[in-house]
Design a protein around this motif. Sequence first.
Motif, PDB file in Angstrom:
ATOM      1  N   ALA A  34       7.484  -0.627   8.414  1.00 26.66           N
ATOM      2  CA  ALA A  34       8.139   0.581   8.692  1.00 26.66           C
ATOM      3  C   ALA A  34       8.484   1.275   7.555  1.00 26.66           C
ATOM      4  CB  ALA A  34       9.148   0.834   9.894  1.00 26.66           C
ATOM      5  N   LEU A  35       9.098   0.890   6.593  1.00 27.26           N
ATOM      6  CA  LEU A  35       9.404   1.309   5.385  1.00 27.26           C
ATOM      7  C   LEU A  35       8.320   1.627   4.575  1.00 27.26           C
ATOM      8  CD1 LEU A  35      12.286  -1.117   4.097  1.00 27.26           C
ATOM      9  CD2 LEU A  35      12.541   1.395   4.819  1.00 27.26           C
ATOM     10  N   ALA A  38       6.797   4.866   6.104  1.00 29.55           N
ATOM     11  CA  ALA A  38       7.427   5.933   5.625  1.00 29.55           C
ATOM     12  C   ALA A  38       7.436   6.346   4.598  1.00 29.55           C
ATOM     13  CB  ALA A  38       8.845   5.806   6.063  1.00 29.55           C
ATOM     14  N   GLY A  39       7.181   5.584   3.505  1.00 29.94           N
ATOM     15  CA  GLY A  39       7.074   5.832   2.158  1.00 29.94           C
ATOM     16  C   GLY A  39       5.631   6.355   1.784  1.00 29.94           C
ATOM     17  N   VAL A  40       4.501   5.917   2.672  1.00 32.06           N
ATOM     18  CA  VAL A  40       3.195   6.421   2.430  1.00 32.06           C
ATOM     19  C   VAL A  40       2.919   7.904   3.160  1.00 32.06           C
ATOM     20  CG1 VAL A  40       0.870   6.009   2.768  1.00 32.06           C
ATOM     21  CG2 VAL A  40       2.276   4.093   2.059  1.00 32.06           C
ATOM     22  N   PHE A  41       3.294   8.059   4.374  1.00 27.49           N
ATOM     23  CA  PHE A  41       2.856   8.915   5.394  1.00 27.49           C
ATOM     24  C   PHE A  41       4.000  10.178   5.443  1.00 27.49           C
ATOM     25  CE2 PHE A  41       0.375   5.451   6.832  1.00 27.49           C
ATOM     26  CZ  PHE A  41      -0.902   5.843   6.445  1.00 27.49           C
ATOM     27  N   ALA A  42       5.175   9.773   5.267  1.00 31.84           N
ATOM     28  CA  ALA A  42       6.406  10.645   5.623  1.00 31.84           C
ATOM     29  C   ALA A  42       7.251  11.293   4.443  1.00 31.84           C
ATOM     30  CB  ALA A  42       7.485  10.179   6.580  1.00 31.84           C
ATOM     31  N   TRP A  46       7.841  10.415  -5.807  1.00 34.16           N
ATOM     32  CA  TRP A  46       8.060   9.212  -6.358  1.00 34.16           C
ATOM     33  C   TRP A  46       9.124   8.518  -5.274  1.00 34.16           C
ATOM     34  CZ3 TRP A  46       6.049   6.879 -10.087  1.00 34.16           C
ATOM     35  CH2 TRP A  46       5.335   7.473 -11.081  1.00 34.16           C
ATOM     36  N   ALA A  47       9.774   9.372  -4.482  1.00 32.19           N
ATOM     37  CA  ALA A  47      10.590   8.636  -3.283  1.00 32.19           C
ATOM     38  C   ALA A  47       9.973   8.030  -2.524  1.00 32.19           C
ATOM     39  CB  ALA A  47      11.526   9.857  -2.844  1.00 32.19           C
ATOM     40  N   GLY A  48       8.653   8.558  -1.987  1.00 29.39           N
ATOM     41  CA  GLY A  48       7.809   7.826  -1.387  1.00 29.39           C
ATOM     42  C   GLY A  48       7.086   6.479  -1.886  1.00 29.39           C
ATOM     43  N   ILE A  49       6.706   6.567  -3.122  1.00 27.52           N
ATOM     44  CA  ILE A  49       6.325   5.482  -3.796  1.00 27.52           C
ATOM     45  C   ILE A  49       7.386   4.216  -3.923  1.00 27.52           C
ATOM     46  CG2 ILE A  49       5.421   4.626  -5.969  1.00 27.52           C
ATOM     47  CD1 ILE A  49       4.180   7.520  -6.333  1.00 27.52           C
TER      48      ILE A  49
END
Length: 90
Positions: A34-35, A38-42, A46-49
């Motif tokens: 899930a993390l 969320a990092g890839v799609f939402a 840099w925060a997503g990465i």
Amino acid sequence: MNQVNVSGEGQPGRFSLFMASKAGRALRVALGAALRGAGVFAVEGWAGIALAAAGVVPIVTGALNLCPVAPLWGGHFLGAKYCAARPPKR
């Protein structure tokens, strides 16, 4: 005064036993997925990465049955150590 067991021996708590169980391990893998999702799609940038990279930790610890935070409360790093400490089923 309460003493903390830092040797990693003794009776593990219910939380540690749950996290070493199949359900606890599956929960960690699902949380990591899930993390990562969320990092890839939402989350953008840099925060997503960073969020997607952080998702690797629970996936790896769940798959390998490791608990890197257990030594902080007197537990053992290897989840397999808790499997032998489980009470017998009735």
